[in-house]
Design a protein around this motif. Structure first.
Motif, PDB file in Angstrom:
ATOM      1  N   GLN A 284     -38.427 -15.126   0.639  1.00  9.67           N
ATOM      2  CA  GLN A 284     -37.812 -15.204  -0.678  1.00  9.67           C
ATOM      3  C   GLN A 284     -38.217 -13.990  -1.492  1.00  9.67           C
ATOM      4  N   LEU A 285     -37.266 -13.390  -2.179  1.00 11.12           N
ATOM      5  CA  LEU A 285     -37.532 -12.164  -2.902  1.00 11.12           C
ATOM      6  C   LEU A 285     -37.629 -12.398  -4.396  1.00 11.12           C
ATOM      7  N   ALA A 286     -38.437 -11.574  -5.055  1.00 11.10           N
ATOM      8  CA  ALA A 286     -38.598 -11.690  -6.512  1.00 11.10           C
ATOM      9  C   ALA A 286     -37.368 -11.138  -7.208  1.00 11.10           C
ATOM     10  N   ASP A 287     -37.212 -11.438  -8.520  1.00 17.42           N
ATOM     11  CA  ASP A 287     -36.110 -10.906  -9.301  1.00 17.42           C
ATOM     12  C   ASP A 287     -36.186  -9.390  -9.362  1.00 17.42           C
ATOM     13  N   VAL A 288     -35.026  -8.749  -9.479  1.00 16.55           N
ATOM     14  CA  VAL A 288     -34.980  -7.288  -9.507  1.00 16.55           C
ATOM     15  C   VAL A 288     -35.342  -6.777 -10.890  1.00 16.55           C
TER      16      VAL A 288
ATOM     17  N   SER B  68     -41.918  -7.342   0.875  1.00 21.67           N
ATOM     18  CA  SER B  68     -41.365  -6.172   1.556  1.00 21.67           C
ATOM     19  C   SER B  68     -40.814  -6.556   2.922  1.00 21.67           C
ATOM     20  N   ALA B  69     -41.569  -7.367   3.659  1.00 19.13           N
ATOM     21  CA  ALA B  69     -41.118  -7.791   4.982  1.00 19.13           C
ATOM     22  C   ALA B  69     -39.874  -8.660   4.897  1.00 19.13           C
ATOM     23  N   ALA B  70     -39.816  -9.523   3.880  1.00 18.95           N
ATOM     24  CA  ALA B  70     -38.674 -10.419   3.729  1.00 18.95           C
ATOM     25  C   ALA B  70     -37.395  -9.654   3.395  1.00 18.95           C
ATOM     26  N   GLY B  71     -37.529  -8.505   2.732  1.00 19.20           N
ATOM     27  CA  GLY B  71     -36.352  -7.736   2.337  1.00 19.20           C
ATOM     28  C   GLY B  71     -35.928  -6.681   3.335  1.00 19.20           C
ATOM     29  N   GLU B  72     -36.677  -6.548   4.419  1.00 18.41           N
ATOM     30  CA  GLU B  72     -36.403  -5.495   5.392  1.00 18.41           C
ATOM     31  C   GLU B  72     -35.011  -5.671   5.997  1.00 18.41           C
TER      32      GLU B  72
ATOM     33  N   LYS C 239     -32.289  -5.926   4.457  1.00 23.02           N
ATOM     34  CA  LYS C 239     -31.406  -6.732   3.614  1.00 23.02           C
ATOM     35  C   LYS C 239     -31.091  -6.060   2.280  1.00 23.02           C
ATOM     36  N   ILE C 240     -31.932  -5.133   1.851  1.00 22.37           N
ATOM     37  CA  ILE C 240     -31.722  -4.477   0.561  1.00 22.37           C
ATOM     38  C   ILE C 240     -31.810  -2.968   0.732  1.00 22.37           C
ATOM     39  N   SER C 241     -31.286  -2.237  -0.248  1.00 27.45           N
ATOM     40  CA  SER C 241     -31.282  -0.778  -0.186  1.00 27.45           C
ATOM     41  C   SER C 241     -32.658  -0.218  -0.527  1.00 27.45           C
ATOM     42  N   LYS C 242     -32.844   1.080  -0.239  1.00 27.78           N
ATOM     43  CA  LYS C 242     -34.109   1.736  -0.572  1.00 27.78           C
ATOM     44  C   LYS C 242     -34.348   1.706  -2.076  1.00 27.78           C
ATOM     45  N   LYS C 243     -33.293   1.878  -2.857  1.00 29.56           N
ATOM     46  CA  LYS C 243     -33.438   1.847  -4.313  1.00 29.56           C
ATOM     47  C   LYS C 243     -33.902   0.475  -4.778  1.00 29.56           C
ATOM     48  N   GLU C 244     -33.297  -0.568  -4.215  1.00 28.54           N
ATOM     49  CA  GLU C 244     -33.711  -1.923  -4.582  1.00 28.54           C
ATOM     50  C   GLU C 244     -35.154  -2.183  -4.175  1.00 28.54           C
TER      51      GLU C 244
END
Length: 277
Positions: free
Chosen positions: A18-22, A177-181, A183-188
């Motif tokens: 689960q990822l935190a809010d941007v 970081s592992a959860a978003g690998e 799945k999201i862009s470098k900027k995100e």
């Protein structure tokens, strides 16, 4: 505490998968200073005093008249709650539910809601255990509104149960970081990592916690953990806060942060390894 453990309270706290809010955009990492602050002090444990500007909390004055000043004697508070539970079970249950709701509101940054509930109890600040959970939930949930308000109004963030929160934060950053690998862009990714960096700066500067402490058991520093999970933004932040890039861990290899980076997630060519060379 094991490096695989972190708070998982709902309502905004990051858990595995689960990822935190941007957060708002951050400047490019290349613009951040990379030269470490060299402190002439060897830190062995959480209570050791740090050099000026790097935290540790012993010089920080606590506002003991603030609304979030709580008695840190957990045994005394537990005895009071047990006595109330035996004498007035319904009142005790209602208070427990109210304090639990405050923890949830902390994740959402709902200061007014918390103040309203505090007023409704007629007993002022919540017991130390619930106050600690409120603080942890806000920090690890990347929402600093309530923790910052608590500190300004008497909460002592140096209480024993919080001595691992710095390590919990770095571990949470690694899991996020592992959860978003993939799945999201470098900027995100940069934007998300900035929230963890902001929380670390809050703990080190406003709460004056000691970022040069070593974790009990394996004597890993915050820098070791950040390097192992290849968290370059956190590594740069810790360098600026004065962490020792040559600290030696208590593992079989007497690992330095650079060694951890090279055998960790990013490998020899990872960003953290490049920064630490």
């Amino acid at each position: 505490m094991s490096s695989d453990t972190t708070s998982t309270t709902g309502g905004g706290v990051p858990v595995e998968g689960q990822l935190a809010d941007v957060p708002p955009p951050m400047p490019d990492s290349a613009t951040l200073p990379r030269q470490p602050f060299r402190a002439n002090l060897e830190v062995k444990n959480f209570s050791a005093p740090p050099p000026p500007g790097t935290g540790g909390g012993k010089s920080r004055e606590i506002n003991n008249s603030g609304m979030f000043y709580v008695d840190s004697n957990f045994m005394v508070q537990q005895k009071r709650m047990e006595d109330m539970k035996n004498a007035q079970p319904e009142k005790a249950q209602k208070l427990f539910q109210t304090y639990t709701q405050m923890v949830v509101m902390s994740a959402a940054g709902d200061i007014n809601g918390i103040l309203g509930l505090m007023a409704s109890t007629g007993s002022g600040a919540p017991p130390a255990w619930f106050a600690v959970k409120m603080f942890q939930t806000g920090v690890l949930g990347m929402n600093l509104e309530v923790p910052r308000f608590m500190v300004k109004n008497g909460f002592d963030c140096r209480m024993g149960p919080l001595e691992t929160i710095l390590f919990d934060l770095v571990v949470a950053n690694g899991k996020d970081s592992a959860a978003g690998e993939g799945k999201i862009s470098k900027k995100e990714r940069l934007m998300r990592d900035r929230k963890f960096v902001e929380a670390m700066v809050f703990l080190a500067v406003e709460c004056e916690l000691n970022v040069m402490s070593m974790r009990k058991g394996d004597y890993m520093s915050l820098m070791h953990l950040a390097a192992k999970d290849d968290l370059p933004q956190m590594v740069l932040c810790l360098i600026e806060l004065g962490c020792d890039i040559n600290a030696v861990a208590g593992d079989a290899d007497d690992s330095t942060p650079l060694m951890m980076a090279e055998k960790g997630k990013g490998g020899r060519d990872g960003k953290s390894a490049v920064i630490l060379r």
